[in-house]
Design an enzyme around this catalytic site. Structure first.
Site, short mmCIF file in Angstrom:
data_model
loop_
_atom_site.label_atom_id
_atom_site.label_comp_id
_atom_site.label_asym_id
_atom_site.label_seq_id
_atom_site.Cartn_x
_atom_site.Cartn_y
_atom_site.Cartn_z
N ASP A 168 0.87 -1.18 0.00
CA ASP A 168 0.00 0.00 0.00
C ASP A 168 0.91 1.24 0.00
O ASP A 168 0.86 2.09 0.87
CB ASP A 168 -0.97 0.01 1.19
CG ASP A 168 -0.26 0.05 2.55
OD1 ASP A 168 -0.88 0.56 3.51
OD2 ASP A 168 0.90 -0.40 2.66
N VAL B 172 2.60 -6.34 2.95
CA VAL B 172 3.02 -5.20 3.78
C VAL B 172 1.96 -4.09 3.82
O VAL B 172 2.27 -2.93 4.11
CB VAL B 172 4.39 -4.64 3.34
CG1 VAL B 172 5.50 -5.66 3.59
CG2 VAL B 172 4.36 -4.22 1.88
O1 RIB Z 1 1.87 -0.09 10.80
C1 RIB Z 1 2.82 0.05 9.77
C2 RIB Z 1 2.30 -0.47 8.49
O2 RIB Z 1 1.17 0.28 8.08
C3 RIB Z 1 3.32 -0.33 7.34
O3 RIB Z 1 3.09 -1.35 6.41
C4 RIB Z 1 2.96 0.98 6.74
O4 RIB Z 1 3.36 1.08 5.37
C5 RIB Z 1 1.45 0.95 6.84
O5 RIB Z 1 0.95 0.19 5.75
CA CA Z 2 2.70 -0.73 4.05
#
Ligand code: RIB
Ligand code: CA
Length: 312
Positions: A10, A125
């Site tokens: 994201d 992620v």
């Molecule tokens: O809490 C951190 C996560 O949330 C990371 O992946 C950041 O990019 C957001 O997506």
């Molecule tokens: Ca992320």
């Protein structure tokens, strides 16, 4: 042989750093990148991910559009951390061609899981919406995928979440999706805030990149993120949440893990998105997730910085 991976992102600043780290490590066969609404709206995630790939000379890697919202809840973007465009305005100079039609990200995950049975690692992620949708359409991917490595949650450090006191953003953004994933039976590892907050890239780490190809991007893209960290933690830098998750796939010895039963809170307004780890086995349920007990933070940070120290 290089590990075959799909990276679900994201993009977001630390997602961008994770894409760079994974690609420049030369240790991973990136079959594709799948995009999901999370830090910023999906169209920005697509644009940012494609721009990062162009910046690092990897336009051979295709980005597949996925879910443009969580399964049930309204999207809750994090512009205050990642900037108005999701990458701190640091990619404005990178021109990319018009986006081509692509397969829906969950369908790409199913296709590749079927093609590369027991050879595919999914690195998640962002919020888990794409994987939840893929599991609903084809539950067998839980057996076909060798390992799902997710950045998310907080399991040991009560009260140190980043969205609610006990909730981390990726899980909080779509807790129902996370619940589907955690109950899927897949082989899962959760790289949580307990360890990612310890892999904190300071301005001194960034200065080590001075004079190399990515210095400007790393400094400029993290400016908003570092300002937010200063306000929240009193430290100028950014926790490498997503890069550490990729790092675990490159070198599993960065993290000490152990399997427990983990569930996700999807109802309580106080704890929505909380990842609850049953360390004492009170629920007497079969452990389902490898959680992280410790991290070799210094060795990981050295690996990250040296991998990004690209000169040509
Ligand atoms: O809490 C951190 C996560 O949330 C990371 O992946 C950041 O990019 C957001 O997506
Ligand atoms: Ca992320």
């Amino acid at each position: 042989m290089m590990k075959k991976i799909i990276l679900d992102v994201d993009t977001g600043v630390d997602d961008a750093l994770a894409i760079m780290y994974g690609a420049e490590s030369k240790q991973l066969d990136i079959l594709g990148i799948t995009a999901v609404s999370g830090n910023v709206p999906l169209h920005m995630v697509m644009k940012n991910s494609r721009r990062v790939l162009k910046m690092i000379g990897r336009e051979d890697v295709k980005v597949y559009a996925g879910a443009d919202r969580p399964l049930f809840r309204e999207a809750d973007y994090e512009f205050r951390v990642h900037g108005e465009d999701g990458v701190g305005g640091a990619l404005d100079h990178v021109e990319i061609a018009e986006e081509e039609e692509s397969m829906f990200a969950p369908d790409f995950i199913i296709e590749q899981a079927k093609k590369y049975k027991k050879e595919l690692t999914l690195i998640m992620v962002g919020p888990l919406t794409n994987l939840a949708l893929a599991l609903r359409k084809e539950p067998r991917i839980a057996e076909w995928i060798d390992e799902v490595v997710m950045m998310g949650g907080i399991v040991s450090e009560a009260g140190k979440g980043n969205k609610l006191p006990n909730s981390e953003f990726n899980i909080y953004a779509d807790a129902e999706a996370a619940s589907i994933v955690f109950k899927s039976g897949a082989n899962m590892t959760l790289v949580s805030l307990d360890v990612t907050l310890k892999t904190f890239m300071t301005i001194e780490h960034i200065d080590q990149l001075k004079g190399t190809k990515y210095y400007d991007f790393v400094l400029n893209s993290t400016e908003v993120f570092r300002g937010f960290s200063k306000m929240r933690y009193g430290k100028n830098g950014c926790a490498l949440h997503d890069p550490l998750t990729v790092g675990y796939v490159i070198d599993p010895t960065f993290l000490e893990t152990k399997k427990y039963y983990v569930d996700v809170e999807t109802v309580s307004p106080l704890g929505y998105g909380q990842t609850i780890c049953d360390f004492r086995n009170l629920w007497e349920k079969e452990p389902n997730v490898n959680i992280c007990l410790s991290v070799d933070a210094e060795r990981f940070l050295d690996s990250f910085i040296s991998t990004l120290k690209v000169t040509e």
